[in-house]
Design a protein around this motif. Sequence first.
Motif, PDB file in Angstrom:
ATOM      1  N   SER A 281      46.886  36.532  25.696  1.00 65.06           N
ATOM      2  CA  SER A 281      47.205  38.660  25.192  1.00 65.06           C
ATOM      3  C   SER A 281      48.248  38.999  24.589  1.00 65.06           C
ATOM      4  O   SER A 281      49.385  37.335  25.030  1.00 65.06           O
ATOM      5  CB  SER A 281      47.949  39.874  26.211  1.00 65.06           C
ATOM      6  OG  SER A 281      48.296  38.778  27.768  1.00 65.06           O
ATOM      7  N   ASP A 282      49.242  39.453  24.413  1.00 64.62           N
ATOM      8  CA  ASP A 282      50.767  40.166  24.168  1.00 64.62           C
ATOM      9  C   ASP A 282      51.639  39.348  24.736  1.00 64.62           C
ATOM     10  O   ASP A 282      52.475  38.828  24.418  1.00 64.62           O
ATOM     11  CB  ASP A 282      50.999  41.207  23.012  1.00 64.62           C
ATOM     12  CG  ASP A 282      50.230  41.325  21.862  1.00 64.62           C
ATOM     13  OD1 ASP A 282      49.534  40.771  21.215  1.00 64.62           O
ATOM     14  OD2 ASP A 282      49.504  42.407  21.625  1.00 64.62           O
ATOM     15  N   ALA A 283      51.049  40.306  25.956  1.00 58.43           N
ATOM     16  CA  ALA A 283      52.001  39.861  26.907  1.00 58.43           C
ATOM     17  C   ALA A 283      51.848  38.379  27.377  1.00 58.43           C
ATOM     18  O   ALA A 283      53.185  37.885  27.829  1.00 58.43           O
ATOM     19  CB  ALA A 283      52.005  40.362  28.182  1.00 58.43           C
ATOM     20  N   SER A 284      50.952  37.627  27.572  1.00 57.04           N
ATOM     21  CA  SER A 284      51.030  36.807  27.686  1.00 57.04           C
ATOM     22  C   SER A 284      51.416  35.011  27.085  1.00 57.04           C
ATOM     23  O   SER A 284      52.061  34.266  26.980  1.00 57.04           O
ATOM     24  CB  SER A 284      49.766  35.788  27.771  1.00 57.04           C
ATOM     25  OG  SER A 284      49.573  34.698  28.114  1.00 57.04           O
ATOM     26  N   ALA A 285      51.175  35.902  25.238  1.00 58.64           N
ATOM     27  CA  ALA A 285      51.966  34.448  23.996  1.00 58.64           C
ATOM     28  C   ALA A 285      53.410  34.120  24.074  1.00 58.64           C
ATOM     29  O   ALA A 285      53.283  33.095  24.216  1.00 58.64           O
ATOM     30  CB  ALA A 285      51.835  35.896  23.366  1.00 58.64           C
ATOM     31  N   GLY A 286      54.204  35.095  24.936  1.00 57.19           N
ATOM     32  CA  GLY A 286      55.599  34.832  24.850  1.00 57.19           C
ATOM     33  C   GLY A 286      55.566  34.011  26.319  1.00 57.19           C
ATOM     34  O   GLY A 286      56.646  32.670  26.161  1.00 57.19           O
ATOM     35  N   CYS A 287      55.039  34.147  27.004  1.00 57.65           N
ATOM     36  CA  CYS A 287      54.943  32.733  27.933  1.00 57.65           C
ATOM     37  C   CYS A 287      54.250  31.794  27.940  1.00 57.65           C
ATOM     38  O   CYS A 287      54.733  30.687  27.955  1.00 57.65           O
ATOM     39  CB  CYS A 287      54.138  33.191  29.609  1.00 57.65           C
ATOM     40  SG  CYS A 287      54.291  33.139  31.075  1.00 57.65           S
ATOM     41  N   GLU A 288      53.272  31.348  27.193  1.00 58.33           N
ATOM     42  CA  GLU A 288      52.703  30.390  26.937  1.00 58.33           C
ATOM     43  C   GLU A 288      53.612  29.925  25.067  1.00 58.33           C
ATOM     44  O   GLU A 288      53.967  28.162  26.034  1.00 58.33           O
ATOM     45  CB  GLU A 288      51.554  30.441  26.251  1.00 58.33           C
ATOM     46  CG  GLU A 288      50.109  30.886  27.290  1.00 58.33           C
ATOM     47  CD  GLU A 288      49.384  31.254  27.194  1.00 58.33           C
ATOM     48  OE1 GLU A 288      48.626  29.936  26.519  1.00 58.33           O
ATOM     49  OE2 GLU A 288      48.447  32.169  27.400  1.00 58.33           O
TER      50      GLU A 288
ATOM     51  N   GLY B  16      58.371  15.510  25.885  1.00 52.73           N
ATOM     52  CA  GLY B  16      57.586  15.125  26.019  1.00 52.73           C
ATOM     53  C   GLY B  16      56.343  15.107  26.934  1.00 52.73           C
ATOM     54  O   GLY B  16      55.625  14.086  27.346  1.00 52.73           O
ATOM     55  N   LEU B  17      55.676  16.245  27.517  1.00 51.33           N
ATOM     56  CA  LEU B  17      54.998  16.915  28.375  1.00 51.33           C
ATOM     57  C   LEU B  17      53.868  17.574  28.094  1.00 51.33           C
ATOM     58  O   LEU B  17      54.031  17.867  26.235  1.00 51.33           O
ATOM     59  CB  LEU B  17      55.396  17.504  30.126  1.00 51.33           C
ATOM     60  CG  LEU B  17      56.553  16.424  30.416  1.00 51.33           C
ATOM     61  CD1 LEU B  17      57.228  18.096  31.476  1.00 51.33           C
ATOM     62  CD2 LEU B  17      55.942  15.788  31.095  1.00 51.33           C
ATOM     63  N   PRO B  18      52.342  16.995  28.259  1.00 51.56           N
ATOM     64  CA  PRO B  18      51.205  17.593  27.532  1.00 51.56           C
ATOM     65  C   PRO B  18      51.653  19.289  27.322  1.00 51.56           C
ATOM     66  O   PRO B  18      52.202  19.533  28.177  1.00 51.56           O
ATOM     67  CB  PRO B  18      50.444  17.202  28.485  1.00 51.56           C
ATOM     68  CG  PRO B  18      50.967  15.806  28.946  1.00 51.56           C
ATOM     69  CD  PRO B  18      51.737  16.239  28.940  1.00 51.56           C
ATOM     70  N   VAL B  19      50.960  19.786  26.109  1.00 51.62           N
ATOM     71  CA  VAL B  19      51.170  21.334  26.055  1.00 51.62           C
ATOM     72  C   VAL B  19      50.090  22.245  25.908  1.00 51.62           C
ATOM     73  O   VAL B  19      50.387  23.017  25.636  1.00 51.62           O
ATOM     74  CB  VAL B  19      51.980  21.332  24.764  1.00 51.62           C
ATOM     75  CG1 VAL B  19      53.308  20.950  24.219  1.00 51.62           C
ATOM     76  CG2 VAL B  19      51.339  21.127  23.686  1.00 51.62           C
ATOM     77  N   HIS B  20      49.199  21.189  26.000  1.00 50.75           N
ATOM     78  CA  HIS B  20      47.395  22.243  25.780  1.00 50.75           C
ATOM     79  C   HIS B  20      47.137  22.414  27.310  1.00 50.75           C
ATOM     80  O   HIS B  20      47.707  21.460  28.681  1.00 50.75           O
ATOM     81  CB  HIS B  20      46.539  21.474  26.119  1.00 50.75           C
ATOM     82  CG  HIS B  20      46.809  21.047  24.561  1.00 50.75           C
ATOM     83  ND1 HIS B  20      47.003  22.243  23.337  1.00 50.75           N
ATOM     84  CD2 HIS B  20      47.458  19.895  23.461  1.00 50.75           C
ATOM     85  CE1 HIS B  20      46.879  21.338  22.368  1.00 50.75           C
ATOM     86  NE2 HIS B  20      46.720  20.309  22.254  1.00 50.75           N
ATOM     87  N   PRO B  21      47.224  24.168  28.136  1.00 49.16           N
ATOM     88  CA  PRO B  21      46.742  24.910  29.041  1.00 49.16           C
ATOM     89  C   PRO B  21      45.506  24.034  29.736  1.00 49.16           C
ATOM     90  O   PRO B  21      44.396  24.300  28.943  1.00 49.16           O
ATOM     91  CB  PRO B  21      46.976  25.480  29.351  1.00 49.16           C
ATOM     92  CG  PRO B  21      46.607  26.281  27.712  1.00 49.16           C
ATOM     93  CD  PRO B  21      46.914  25.025  26.628  1.00 49.16           C
ATOM     94  N   VAL B  22      45.085  24.410  30.698  1.00 54.49           N
ATOM     95  CA  VAL B  22      43.754  24.255  31.171  1.00 54.49           C
ATOM     96  C   VAL B  22      43.515  25.882  32.252  1.00 54.49           C
ATOM     97  O   VAL B  22      44.844  27.049  32.300  1.00 54.49           O
ATOM     98  CB  VAL B  22      43.898  23.947  32.694  1.00 54.49           C
ATOM     99  CG1 VAL B  22      42.799  24.415  33.649  1.00 54.49           C
ATOM    100  CG2 VAL B  22      44.346  22.089  32.303  1.00 54.49           C
TER     101      VAL B  22
END
Length: 519
Positions: free
Chosen positions: A462-469, A480-486
């Motif tokens: 969502s708009d609210a979560s986009a900044g956090c992610e 250098g860490l994985p950037v894809h969320p579960v």
Amino acid sequence: MLLKVIAACAVWALVSWLSSANLDGYHDMLENYAWAQPLQWGTHKHPPFFAWVVGLWFTLFPQADWAYRLLSYTNVGVALWGVWVLGRRLGLSHLAPLGAALLLWTFPYTSLAGKFNANSQLLSLWPWAAALLLASWQEKGWRGALYSAALGLLAAASMLSKYYSGVFLAGFLVPTLLTAPGRRWLCTPRPYLALAVFAAALAPHVAWEAHHQWTTLGYAMDQGGGGTNWRYVARFLLSPLFYWLPAWLALVLVYARLQRKAVPVATPLPVRRLLWRIWMPRGWDDALFWLAVMPWLLTLGFGIAGVAELSTPWAIPIGYAFALLWLRNLDALLPGTTAAVLAALRRAWWPVLGGVLVLGVVAGVLSARKGDEGFYRPSSEAAQAIVEGWQRRHPDLPLQWVGGAWAENALVSFYAQPHLRTVPGLPDEVPARLLGLTGWEGQAGLLLCPRGPVQGDESGPSDASAGCEADAQAWLQARGLPVHPVVLTLQRQGWRFPKARPFAYAVFDVLPRAAPTAP
């Protein structure tokens, strides 16, 4: 009356649970719990006392919504006890029980008290501090010294809950200077003992603040608007009316109805006169009047001067002595009526409480039927799923901290893994360092970004979560860490939740570089 107060607090705790299936929508209560974990002398936003109370409470009770709601209304019970003691110190022993209980017909002590935070913590501290001020005036010898030291401690606890308490404490000067007992008190060692204890109790917090660049004070100062916001001033001006309206109207209407029977000789006072006369002082040396109105008047003065941009929730603790003032004035205006009024209000107590319980059920049903987001948010289920998912992915690696979206990220600690360190945002930022998170580089953690309700088949941020992610991915990529969320999708189930409302949560694992990982 004690049984009625205990029953009312229990009913309001139940109503809070019935009407809302989660803690508050702004996550203040989760934030309190996160701050309670390190038990420090400061935070990046507020002074720490109410977080200490939360931490102590959950050493005795399980981390559950019902226990938190019980804390909220235990705080109300302590507040009403303080009002009762204050009434006795003012020589109003016959009115003190109702002066305390009548506050349970006001919003600050009922619906608003359900969210335990800095404002509601002051409900219990301010009346006790006022009662101890009078006790320090009245008692001499070792008892006077004891009460004075306790006054200093309660004053410090008030300041350590919210700096706004400075307005409340400054208001003590007026009754002290305008009353004979207060002036005599100034000529004794007792006020200076209270001041010394106050300073000693505050000293560690001041030292913490100085060591951390006055972070908490800076946050408080930033709340000032730099000018006069007349809309906010008007709201605060009217706050005593709409926050305390049910009790105010009930008391006046019952007095107006019964005065003809109780005082047949006197000319009955019309309701419109009673509504305002009950707020009036009995002279310049009226200690009760000044204790009751000074927090409100001083706050309005600061708002008009542009020192602070007033917030209506600041008014939550200001009315601790309003009911005592009303009862004292009505008892003087209409002598002989009070006994009948007290009896009438006692008869109304249980029906009103039953009505409150029914309204709580109705509010809960309406929230469930309309699919209210705050009602359906699966905070507890999400916390359990996040921890269980971590354990499946990394069975040999204990989870030690959680960052991300403050303060909703504290749900993992509160609902699933007690005492898991919760940090605001990213672990190397200033707020996290202020909370004492050290050595995180060698510890396993995760970043949590709640996405909110899933719209149709979409589970994107969502708009609210986009900044956090975006912040989390940029930070992980730089290391250098994985950037894809579960991404976890969950929904609440059971008889209270007839609708299917799934919510999504994005979780980023942050592993130590040499950490073992699951195959």
